[in-house]
Write an enzyme that holds these catalytic residues in place. Structure first.
Site, PDB file in Angstrom:
ATOM      1  N   TYR A 141       0.836  -1.205   0.000  1.00 11.44           N
ATOM      2  CA  TYR A 141       0.000   0.000   0.000  1.00 11.44           C
ATOM      3  C   TYR A 141       0.874   1.259   0.000  1.00 11.44           C
ATOM      4  CZ  TYR A 141      -2.773   3.800   1.933  1.00 11.44           C
ATOM      5  OH  TYR A 141      -3.336   5.027   2.159  1.00 11.44           O
ATOM      6  N   ASN A 170      -3.543   9.739  10.607  1.00 13.19           N
ATOM      7  CA  ASN A 170      -4.749   8.923  10.851  1.00 13.19           C
ATOM      8  C   ASN A 170      -6.021   9.771  10.789  1.00 13.19           C
ATOM      9  OD1 ASN A 170      -2.501   7.238  11.835  1.00 13.19           O
ATOM     10  ND2 ASN A 170      -4.170   5.865  12.364  1.00 13.19           N
TER      11      ASN A 170
HETATM   12  N1  UDP Z   1      -5.906  -0.898  16.352  1.00 14.13           N
HETATM   13  C1  UDP Z   1      -6.291  -1.652  17.445  1.00 14.13           C
HETATM   14  N2  UDP Z   1      -7.510  -2.278  17.401  1.00 14.13           N
HETATM   15  C2  UDP Z   1      -8.343  -2.184  16.316  1.00 14.13           C
HETATM   16  C3  UDP Z   1      -7.946  -1.409  15.203  1.00 14.13           C
HETATM   17  C4  UDP Z   1      -6.708  -0.783  15.268  1.00 14.13           C
HETATM   18  O1  UDP Z   1      -5.562  -1.767  18.440  1.00 14.13           O
HETATM   19  O2  UDP Z   1      -9.433  -2.792  16.335  1.00 14.13           O
HETATM   20  C5  UDP Z   1      -4.615  -0.161  16.414  1.00 14.13           C
HETATM   21  C6  UDP Z   1      -3.680  -0.425  15.262  1.00 14.13           C
HETATM   22  O3  UDP Z   1      -2.868  -1.547  15.535  1.00 14.13           O
HETATM   23  C7  UDP Z   1      -2.894   0.884  15.208  1.00 14.13           C
HETATM   24  C8  UDP Z   1      -3.916   1.939  15.659  1.00 14.13           C
HETATM   25  O4  UDP Z   1      -4.932   1.209  16.331  1.00 14.13           O
HETATM   26  O5  UDP Z   1      -1.863   0.866  16.156  1.00 14.13           O
HETATM   27  C9  UDP Z   1      -4.542   2.684  14.502  1.00 14.13           C
HETATM   28  O6  UDP Z   1      -4.979   1.725  13.562  1.00 14.13           O
HETATM   29  P1  UDP Z   1      -5.878   2.106  12.307  1.00 14.13           P
HETATM   30  O7  UDP Z   1      -6.177   0.821  11.571  1.00 14.13           O
HETATM   31  O8  UDP Z   1      -7.047   2.911  12.753  1.00 14.13           O
HETATM   32  O9  UDP Z   1      -4.968   3.062  11.446  1.00 14.13           O
HETATM   33  P2  UDP Z   1      -3.476   2.855  10.852  1.00 14.13           P
HETATM   34  O10 UDP Z   1      -2.549   3.452  11.877  1.00 14.13           O
HETATM   35  O11 UDP Z   1      -3.260   1.383  10.620  1.00 14.13           O
HETATM   36  O12 UDP Z   1      -3.516   3.637   9.600  1.00 14.13           O
END
Ligand code: UDP
Length: 323
Positions: A141, A170
């Site tokens: 990605y 984010n």
């Molecule tokens: N995360 C989590 N539980 C969830 C979804 C995400 O602990 O159900 C964590 C994920 O591992 C990351 C943070 O939350 O550390 C943000 O994840 P998200 O998928 O929202 O955005 P990313 O940082 O991957 O773009």
């Protein structure tokens, strides 16, 4: 202005379309509805259902609508999926984007705002990360978005395409009308809010042993409306450039869950899960360049205000867009 918006039926795209219409622009949404939703398209916009991989379709859309500029959101954006299906990411994000810029040049449209990502940095060696932080993506990605950034540099040099690539950290939150509904939801805030809505039993925390104060990952959450305002400012940038967009603040997964508890009044039980592959411990933006050069100033710098707007939307649309 007349703006063609690819991916205007998606989460960020739909809210940018709303803001463009509010300021009086004419908007054409080009979307294949693979990720987007018909109900997320503002009825005041013209809708063309088409796929960027069909070069004739995007060429015809640009030729007939004659936009002053293009905002390009249409893309696949799930890290885990990209690790399973890199072809999909390179095909849609790189080849689809290439068809778009080719059609723009052929039709004399030379202004583009592109939604890029902090995933182009991989595990950054500088936090907060500014625009000069080395880009070493760690998944297809991020690599696909970096490849398209490079394509844009050459289209500027060779064809005079003026582009602004905005690297989001984010994105979260909602407007009054439009919000975040992915058919497969992987993002933290909507998943935690699904617990408050009673759709999921627990909030899952992916990794509790990161080298951070509470052991969970730290991210820089930016309100989708602040992102939309950056896109609008980018339309009048005098020259091409890359900008990181975040608030500059870091919030851990546990802090996000606490904010969701406070906003929803729901207990939100949690369970610890293993780390998700490819998750860096800390991602925080330095957005000084966007503040200085674009005059951008985020309005929502507090995680509770961001969660509150998301909660309002999810409560009003518990099943998301029903289309
Ligand atoms: N995360 C989590 N539980 C969830 C979804 C995400 O602990 O159900 C964590 C994920 O591992 C990351 C943070 O939350 O550390 C943000 O994840 P998200 O998928 O929202 O955005 P990313 O940082 O991957 O773009």
């Amino acid at each position: 202005m007349k703006i063609l918006v690819t991916g205007g039926a998606g989460y960020v795209g739909s809210i940018c379309v709303e803001e463009l219409l509010q300021r009086g622009d004419e908007v054409i949404v080009f979307d294949n509805l693979s990720e987007g939703h018909r109900l997320a398209i503002d009825p005041s916009a013209t809708f063309i259902q088409g796929d960027l991989n069909d070069s004739k379709s995007i060429s015809l859309a640009i030729n007939t609508s004659e936009p002053d500029a293009v905002m390009h959101f249409a893309a696949n954006a799930l890290v885990a999926e990209s690790m399973e299906n890199p072809y999909k990411y390179f095909h849609n994000n790189v080849c689809g984007g290439l068809n778009l810029v080719n059609a723009m040049v052929e039709n004399g449209v030379r202004r583009l705002v592109f939604s890029s990502t902090c995933a182009t940095f991989g595990t950054p060696d500088r936090v907060p990360s500014d625009e000069d932080t080395p880009q070493n993506p760690i998944n297809p990605y991020g690599e696909s978005k970096l490849m398209f950034e490079k394509i844009l540099r050459w289209f500027d040099q060779v064809h005079g395409l003026v582009f602004v690539a905005l690297r989001y950290f984010n994105v979260a939150g909602a407007s009054e009308k439009y919000g975040e509904h992915h058919r497969t939801e992987t993002h933290l805030i909507p998943r935690v809010l699904q617990v408050a809505l009673g759709h999921l039993p627990n909030a899952e925390i992916y990794g509790t042993d990161f080298p951070t104060p509470d052991g969970t990952c730290i991210r820089d959450y930016i309100h989708v409306r602040d992102l939309a305002s950056a896109h609008i400012l980018a339309l009048s940038a005098g020259k091409s450039g890359f900008y990181n967009l975040g608030t500059g603040g870091g919030t851990s997964v546990r802090e996000v869950i606490n904010a969701c508890r406070k906003v929803t009044g729901h207990a939100i039980p949690t369970i610890g899960k293993p780390r998700r592959s490819g998750d860096p411990a800390r991602l925080i933006a330095s957005s000084e360049k966007a503040r200085q050069s674009l005059g951008w100033k985020p309005q929502f710098e507090n995680i509770e205000a961001i969660v509150e707007s998301a909660w309002r939307w999810h409560r009003a649309h518990p099943a998301g867009y029903q289309d």
